[in-house]
Motif scaffolding. Structure first.
Motif, mmCIF file in Angstrom:
data_model
loop_
_atom_site.group_PDB
_atom_site.id
_atom_site.type_symbol
_atom_site.label_atom_id
_atom_site.label_comp_id
_atom_site.label_asym_id
_atom_site.label_seq_id
_atom_site.Cartn_x
_atom_site.Cartn_y
_atom_site.Cartn_z
ATOM 1 N N LEU A 156 0.269 0.695 -4.106
ATOM 2 C CA LEU A 156 -1.082 -0.182 -5.658
ATOM 3 C C LEU A 156 -1.858 -0.410 -4.636
ATOM 4 C CD1 LEU A 156 1.947 -3.479 -5.827
ATOM 5 C CD2 LEU A 156 1.150 -1.910 -7.096
ATOM 6 N N SER A 157 -3.075 -1.004 -5.787
ATOM 7 C CA SER A 157 -4.537 -0.369 -5.111
ATOM 8 C C SER A 157 -5.189 -1.630 -4.742
ATOM 9 C CB SER A 157 -5.337 -0.388 -6.343
ATOM 10 O OG SER A 157 -5.326 -2.220 -7.159
ATOM 11 N N ARG A 169 1.543 -0.377 -13.693
ATOM 12 C CA ARG A 169 0.386 0.394 -14.295
ATOM 13 C C ARG A 169 -0.282 1.379 -13.171
ATOM 14 N NH1 ARG A 169 -1.809 -2.972 -17.951
ATOM 15 N NH2 ARG A 169 -2.921 -3.865 -16.797
ATOM 16 N N GLU A 170 -0.154 0.951 -12.402
ATOM 17 C CA GLU A 170 -0.673 1.618 -10.600
ATOM 18 C C GLU A 170 1.162 2.647 -10.501
ATOM 19 O OE1 GLU A 170 -3.684 -1.689 -9.720
ATOM 20 O OE2 GLU A 170 -2.203 -0.684 -8.189
ATOM 21 N N TRP A 214 5.922 7.541 -8.140
ATOM 22 C CA TRP A 214 7.280 6.536 -9.403
ATOM 23 C C TRP A 214 8.124 6.873 -9.173
ATOM 24 C CZ3 TRP A 214 6.958 6.238 -15.780
ATOM 25 C CH2 TRP A 214 7.766 5.709 -15.864
ATOM 26 N N GLN A 248 -0.447 -4.916 -14.534
ATOM 27 C CA GLN A 248 -1.195 -4.455 -13.924
ATOM 28 C C GLN A 248 -0.176 -3.304 -12.090
ATOM 29 O OE1 GLN A 248 -4.349 -3.313 -14.236
ATOM 30 N NE2 GLN A 248 -4.047 -2.530 -12.624
ATOM 31 N N ALA A 249 0.387 -4.058 -11.619
ATOM 32 C CA ALA A 249 1.037 -2.418 -10.683
ATOM 33 C C ALA A 249 1.841 -2.077 -11.516
ATOM 34 C CB ALA A 249 2.678 -3.789 -9.817
ATOM 35 N N ALA A 275 2.125 5.488 -12.301
ATOM 36 C CA ALA A 275 0.629 6.520 -13.394
ATOM 37 C C ALA A 275 0.864 7.459 -12.650
ATOM 38 C CB ALA A 275 -1.105 5.753 -11.747
ATOM 39 N N ASP A 276 1.504 8.137 -11.108
ATOM 40 C CA ASP A 276 2.193 9.493 -11.064
ATOM 41 C C ASP A 276 3.124 9.431 -10.868
ATOM 42 O OD1 ASP A 276 1.127 12.168 -9.031
ATOM 43 O OD2 ASP A 276 2.476 10.083 -7.737
ATOM 44 N N THR A 290 -4.937 -4.685 -6.708
ATOM 45 C CA THR A 290 -3.643 -6.029 -6.889
ATOM 46 C C THR A 290 -2.782 -6.174 -5.751
ATOM 47 O OG1 THR A 290 -3.553 -3.557 -8.716
ATOM 48 C CG2 THR A 290 -1.599 -5.020 -8.541
ATOM 49 N N GLN A 342 1.325 -1.387 0.131
ATOM 50 C CA GLN A 342 -0.047 -0.181 -0.003
ATOM 51 C C GLN A 342 1.733 1.332 -0.015
ATOM 52 O OE1 GLN A 342 -2.977 -0.069 3.280
ATOM 53 N NE2 GLN A 342 -4.367 1.940 2.732
#
Lengths: 234, 234
Positions: free
Chosen positions: A110-111, B120-121, B129, B117-118, B124-125, A114, A106
């Motif tokens: 990560l969401s 991408r998340e 990142w 997926q991870a 994203a910002d 995920t 977290q």
């Protein structure tokens, strides 16, 4: 002396050795130089300056070498103890440890969806799970047990080599005052060169690095000189 | 002196200060003690032992304090430079940086699908990142710029306090030999107590920790004594 050095994770053995040489040499050049300079203002005999300087080099070299060796051993023991505790925890309180993995993910950003999948994958294998906890929860990398003795030897040798440079000036001259002048010239030149190379090696501005290192040595020597002379006058 | 100290990520200011006190005090007790012990076997005047000891305390305290301060400043500058470089890299070569995130997640043990997926998340910002790259690729935590001067002051004060303990024995006695006996008793007791407390604090076996610290001091002092006497005899 003990500064704070960030330990990058990915350094090779050769760069670890170079780092140890830097540590030992920079302290070895500074402290015995400053001590000898301090005594030069307070005593009449070069022999005395050399005796005190050699005693310091031996003391400092053993304190740094043995201290470094023992600290390295402690690190190895600490890692082994924490490793055992993590294995025990994932066996005894897996839900707590799973929640910790989730929390770390977290923090990374990560969401929830995920994370749920990632937690399942990371905790599927106990070895991988424990390795993850060691590295990302505790920030511990597996220390190399052969590193401690090697490191201790390198640091203490570099300290002794560094310390003998300023002292050698007193062998080559007749009086402590002459010794001090030659010692200061030799040591400050070494500190400038060494500070320059060290800063280039670590990607810092080299001229500024050279000045910082020579400035530290000069300040330490100047202060030791004033204190020793003040005390000897009383 | 400069041992390797792992810096746990989550320590509070008070424990950072305690760590600095430990660093300064353990070196301050050891090196000036060993130097004074070494000179006690080689000179006839307690005043000379004290002068040399004070010069060492001043030199060591400045070298450690200023050295630590400058190392801390370098760490702050290094972090800022790396931060800027990471922002530049995610703007200029985002595909390379994205591949690096993927690689780090693979090392953790995530499957290809979860990683996709991870990544991408996490990317994203830009701020998130970059923070991820700083922490997990480079292993760098944001250093507190106020920490360096505070740390330098604590370490050098602790070094001076530690160094004055063995020297005080020479004030209280008439000859270097008497001074050495009292100094050794006082210092070894301090090293035992201090090694015990330090080991308890870090969760190591305390009796063994006490013996290690006193043993290092005794060995350094013994070696300095032998070298100084040997040299003075020649």
């Amino acid at each position: 002396m003990q500064h704070q050095h960030p330990h990058p994770e990915n350094h090779l053995t050769s760069s670890a050795m170079l780092q140890d040489i830097v540590i030992g040499l920079s302290d070895g050049l500074t402290v015995p130089f400053a001590l000898a300079a301090g005594l030069s203002g307070a005593v009449q005999s070069s022999g005395l300056v050399i005796t005190a300087g050699l005693a310091e080099v031996v003391a400092g070299s053993i304190a740094m070498g043995l201290g470094g060796y023992l600290a390295g051993r402690t690190e190895v023991e600490h890692y082994a103890a924490e490793l055992q505790r993590e294995y025990q925890e994932i066996a005894e309180v897996p839900h707590v440890e799973r929640a910790e993995v989730d929390e770390l993910l977290q923090e990374m950003g990560l969401s929830a969806a995920t994370r749920a999948q990632a937690v399942r994958e990371l905790t599927a294998d106990p070895d991988q799970w424990v390795r993850f906890m060691m590295k990302y929860e505790l920030g511990l990398e597996k220390p190399d047990p052969r590193q401690a003795p090697k490191s201790a030897f390198t640091i203490s040798t570099a300290y002794a080599v560094g310390g003998l440079i300023p002292l050698s000036a007193y062998f080559l001259t007749a009086t402590p005052t002459e010794g001090l002048v030659l010692s200061a010239v030799m040591t400050l030149v070494c500190l400038l060169i060494f500070g320059y190379l060290k800063s280039r090696m670590t990607g810092q501005p080299p001229v500024w690095g050279a000045l910082k290192m020579a400035g530290t040595g000069a300040l330490a020597a100047g202060a030791a000189f004033l204190v020793a002379r003040q005390f000897e006058r009383q």
